[in-house]
Design an enzyme around this catalytic site. Structure first.
Site, PDB file in Angstrom:
ATOM      1  N   CYS A  38       0.833  -1.255   0.124  1.00  0.00           N
ATOM      2  CA  CYS A  38      -0.001  -0.021  -0.095  1.00  0.00           C
ATOM      3  C   CYS A  38       0.883   1.200   0.014  1.00  0.00           C
ATOM      4  O   CYS A  38       2.093   1.147   0.506  1.00  0.00           O
ATOM      5  CB  CYS A  38      -0.731  -0.071   1.152  1.00  0.00           C
ATOM      6  SG  CYS A  38      -1.804   1.493   1.665  1.00  0.00           S
ATOM      7  N   SER A  40       0.981   3.571   1.855  1.00  0.00           N
ATOM      8  CA  SER A  40       1.159   4.152   3.148  1.00  0.00           C
ATOM      9  C   SER A  40       2.451   3.471   3.823  1.00  0.00           C
ATOM     10  O   SER A  40       3.252   3.931   4.618  1.00  0.00           O
ATOM     11  CB  SER A  40      -0.129   3.510   4.335  1.00  0.00           C
ATOM     12  OG  SER A  40      -1.153   4.411   3.796  1.00  0.00           O
ATOM     13  N   HIS A  43       5.116   5.555   2.237  1.00  0.00           N
ATOM     14  CA  HIS A  43       4.974   6.790   3.091  1.00  0.00           C
ATOM     15  C   HIS A  43       6.103   6.666   4.254  1.00  0.00           C
ATOM     16  O   HIS A  43       6.796   7.499   4.624  1.00  0.00           O
ATOM     17  CB  HIS A  43       3.670   7.154   3.599  1.00  0.00           C
ATOM     18  CG  HIS A  43       2.780   7.502   2.749  1.00  0.00           C
ATOM     19  ND1 HIS A  43       3.055   8.261   1.451  1.00  0.00           N
ATOM     20  CD2 HIS A  43       1.404   7.664   2.696  1.00  0.00           C
ATOM     21  CE1 HIS A  43       1.987   8.952   1.076  1.00  0.00           C
ATOM     22  NE2 HIS A  43       0.875   8.381   1.566  1.00  0.00           N
ATOM     23  N   HIS A  59       0.818  -3.745   6.194  1.00  0.00           N
ATOM     24  CA  HIS A  59      -0.422  -3.647   7.004  1.00  0.00           C
ATOM     25  C   HIS A  59      -1.746  -4.054   6.336  1.00  0.00           C
ATOM     26  O   HIS A  59      -2.880  -3.896   7.021  1.00  0.00           O
ATOM     27  CB  HIS A  59      -0.494  -2.031   7.465  1.00  0.00           C
ATOM     28  CG  HIS A  59      -0.850  -1.093   6.496  1.00  0.00           C
ATOM     29  ND1 HIS A  59       0.022  -0.689   5.504  1.00  0.00           N
ATOM     30  CD2 HIS A  59      -1.814  -0.495   5.968  1.00  0.00           C
ATOM     31  CE1 HIS A  59      -0.449  -0.205   4.594  1.00  0.00           C
ATOM     32  NE2 HIS A  59      -1.581  -0.066   4.843  1.00  0.00           N
ATOM     33  N   CYS A 166      -7.078  -3.175   3.864  1.00  0.00           N
ATOM     34  CA  CYS A 166      -6.768  -1.641   3.949  1.00  0.00           C
ATOM     35  C   CYS A 166      -7.553  -0.879   2.476  1.00  0.00           C
ATOM     36  O   CYS A 166      -8.453  -0.308   2.989  1.00  0.00           O
ATOM     37  CB  CYS A 166      -5.071  -1.310   3.706  1.00  0.00           C
ATOM     38  SG  CYS A 166      -4.938   0.537   3.882  1.00  0.00           S
TER      39      CYS A 166
HETATM   40  N1  APR Z   1      -3.091  13.627 -10.077  1.00  0.00           N
HETATM   41  C1  APR Z   1      -3.873  12.433  -9.951  1.00  0.00           C
HETATM   42  N2  APR Z   1      -3.573  11.253  -9.895  1.00  0.00           N
HETATM   43  C2  APR Z   1      -2.276  11.207  -9.334  1.00  0.00           C
HETATM   44  C3  APR Z   1      -1.548  12.565  -9.152  1.00  0.00           C
HETATM   45  C4  APR Z   1      -1.864  13.689  -9.754  1.00  0.00           C
HETATM   46  N3  APR Z   1      -1.318  14.765  -9.455  1.00  0.00           N
HETATM   47  N4  APR Z   1      -0.296  12.057  -8.592  1.00  0.00           N
HETATM   48  C5  APR Z   1      -0.394  10.622  -8.362  1.00  0.00           C
HETATM   49  N5  APR Z   1      -1.636  10.188  -8.863  1.00  0.00           N
HETATM   50  C6  APR Z   1      -2.236   8.921  -8.943  1.00  0.00           C
HETATM   51  C7  APR Z   1      -0.983   7.747  -9.183  1.00  0.00           C
HETATM   52  O1  APR Z   1      -0.793   7.355 -10.452  1.00  0.00           O
HETATM   53  C8  APR Z   1      -1.908   6.413  -8.319  1.00  0.00           C
HETATM   54  O2  APR Z   1      -2.734   5.671  -9.430  1.00  0.00           O
HETATM   55  O3  APR Z   1      -2.487   8.515  -7.515  1.00  0.00           O
HETATM   56  C9  APR Z   1      -2.654   7.007  -7.466  1.00  0.00           C
HETATM   57  C10 APR Z   1      -2.089   6.760  -6.110  1.00  0.00           C
HETATM   58  O4  APR Z   1      -2.402   5.413  -5.778  1.00  0.00           O
HETATM   59  P1  APR Z   1      -1.416   4.388  -5.018  1.00  0.00           P
HETATM   60  O5  APR Z   1      -0.206   4.690  -5.196  1.00  0.00           O
HETATM   61  O6  APR Z   1      -2.108   3.015  -5.404  1.00  0.00           O
HETATM   62  O7  APR Z   1      -1.832   4.617  -3.734  1.00  0.00           O
HETATM   63  P2  APR Z   1      -2.837   3.945  -2.628  1.00  0.00           P
HETATM   64  O8  APR Z   1      -2.351   2.535  -2.129  1.00  0.00           O
HETATM   65  O9  APR Z   1      -4.247   3.839  -3.380  1.00  0.00           O
HETATM   66  O10 APR Z   1      -3.118   4.984  -1.308  1.00  0.00           O
HETATM   67  C11 APR Z   1      -3.693   6.360  -1.626  1.00  0.00           C
HETATM   68  O11 APR Z   1      -4.498   6.533   0.458  1.00  0.00           O
HETATM   69  O12 APR Z   1      -4.370   5.308   2.535  1.00  0.00           O
HETATM   70  C12 APR Z   1      -3.772   6.360   1.789  1.00  0.00           C
HETATM   71  O13 APR Z   1      -1.339   6.478   2.553  1.00  0.00           O
HETATM   72  C13 APR Z   1      -2.338   6.183   1.393  1.00  0.00           C
HETATM   73  O14 APR Z   1      -2.047   8.667   1.021  1.00  0.00           O
HETATM   74  C14 APR Z   1      -1.983   7.129   0.310  1.00  0.00           C
HETATM   75  C15 APR Z   1      -3.374   7.029  -0.345  1.00  0.00           C
HETATM   76 ZN    ZN Z   2      -3.058   0.949   3.571  1.00  0.00          ZN
END
Ligand code: APR
Ligand code: ZN
Ligand code: ZN
Length: 365
Positions: A38, A40, A43, A59, A166
């Site tokens: 994930c 996070s 992060h 997690h 999650c």
């Molecule tokens: N505009 C639009 N989409 C974007 C941008 C942007 N500027 N920058 C990144 N993205 C997209 C990425 O291409 C990706 O598909 O945001 C998405 C983020 O998805 P993941 O990396 O899979 O993250 P995810 O695990 O879904 O978590 C998202 O939720 O729980 C929280 O900590 C976690 O902050 C995180 C968020």
């Molecule tokens: Zn998560």
């Protein structure tokens, strides 16, 4: 047993032979079967969520109970479980008012990287190794507090069940529990990742009439249609605010969700919300960041700006319910898993996450 350990921020995880102490009173040992990667977790690697190191991350996971400590009542050896990263205490103010997602004790655990008693069950060469959110699923076995092991039905494959811990709870819960989207609503989600795809399917489940998916990866945007998105916007090519206004007769959407974790896109989510609508922040920004929203708009547009942590979930109740929805054909889990990795390949999974390649990369043990 093997576990993936983060020794220093910014570095790759190292696969090590980590020692695991047996479960103490009120603790459960789980043989991990699957663990999702994930954002996070990333992060923490990037030091956006500063935690003590060395640490076993992960997690989002599912496995089988392997042994239980004294006094454990809710699970027994052989039970299938999804791990819960908000193991609420049941007695603090927020637990008492029915908001276990806001549990004060669980919030302390987030920062500690330990079991509730302040110690860890993982160690390396006699030195403690911390465990992310008191679980640490990137390991062949883990020991967790009883409240972190949620018993589930045994007929769902582990790599699908893991996601409920999650991304599914966070995304679907943000829609149905936090926003309470009504049938016929208009919805937009910025960020179509593991969490964002579940916002989309939560909105579809709620009967939203228009679901706008916003991301920068065209392949992912194309896939959002399978989950119920009616429109897509490539944020790398179009101005998000004007594109959403164009799609909504200049009004904005009833509900906007941010599922990335960046202050700029959080402000964007607020700016695409219509007057009296609701903006839900789901993405997690670094603790020192702020979001800039127009001060005059707050009273004059009467929007609700709120957040959602683990989709406001109550895991013992909601995880079995989400899996029942999957079994009933009302939630999709298979297409969320883009790639399966072995534990040894975990850094490949992190690279793909950074590149925005996968919806979810999942480790199979
Ligand atoms: N505009 C639009 N989409 C974007 C941008 C942007 N500027 N920058 C990144 N993205 C997209 C990425 O291409 C990706 O598909 O945001 C998405 C983020 O998805 P993941 O990396 O899979 O993250 P995810 O695990 O879904 O978590 C998202 O939720 O729980 C929280 O900590 C976690 O902050 C995180 C968020
Ligand atoms: Zn998560
Ligand atoms: Zn509590």
């Amino acid at each position: 047993m093997k576990a993936a350990v983060l020794h220093h921020y910014g570095e790759q995880l190292r696969i090590e032979h980590v020692e695991l102490e047996p479960p103490r009173k009120g603790e459960v040992r789980v043989k991990m079967k699957a663990a999702g990667i994930c954002h996070s977790d990333l992060h923490v690697v990037n030091a956006h969520l500063p935690l003590p190191v060395p640490i076993v991350l992960g997690h989002e996971g599912a496995g089988v109970v392997d042994a239980v400590g004294e006094g454990v009542m809710s699970v027994k050896a052989g039970d299938h479980v999804v791990l819960n990263w908000v193991p609420s205490c049941g007695t603090c103010y927020y637990c008492q008012i029915g908001r276990p997602d806001m549990c004060d004790e669980a919030a302390k655990l987030t920062a500690m990287g330990t079991m509730p008693d302040g110690t860890t069950r993982f160690s390396l060469g006699g030195k403690p190794v911390y465990q992310f959110l008191s679980i640490g699923t990137f390991s062949e076995y883990t020991v967790v507090p009883e409240r972190a092991a949620i018993p589930i039905r045994a007929d769902v494959p582990f790599e699908l069940a893991a996601l409920v811990g999650c991304s599914v709870m966070t995304g679907v819960g943000a829609v149905i529990k936090t926003a309470k989207v009504e049938p016929g609503s208009t919805v937009a989600v910025i960020g179509a990742g593991g969490v964002g795809f579940n916002v989309i399917q939560g909105a579809a489940l709620s009967g939203a009439k228009q679901i706008i998916a916003i991301d920068i990866v065209p392949e992912k945007l194309a896939m959002t249609k399978k989950f119920g998105a009616t429109h897509t916007i490539n944020a790398g090519e179009e101005d998000v605010v004007s594109a959403v206004l164009d799609l909504t007769d200049g009004h904005g959407v009833d509900y906007a969700f941010e599922a990335i974790g960046r202050p700029e896109t959080m402000a964007e989510a607020y700016n695409i919300t219509r007057k009296t609508g609701t903006t839900v922040i789901v993405g997690i920004a670094a603790p020192n960041e702020n979001v800039a929203v127009n001060a005059f708009s707050l009273p004059s547009q009467s929007k609700t700006l709120t957040g959602s942590w683990l989709g406001q979930g109550n895991p013992p109740v909601d995880y079995p319910k989400l899996l029942d929805l999957y079994a009933a054909g009302k939630l999709q889990l298979e297409p969320l898993v883009s790639q399966i990795y072995s534990l040894d390949q975990i850094n490949e999974g992190f690279e793909a996450l950074k590149a925005g390649k996968n919806i979810r990369g999942v480790i199979r043990f």
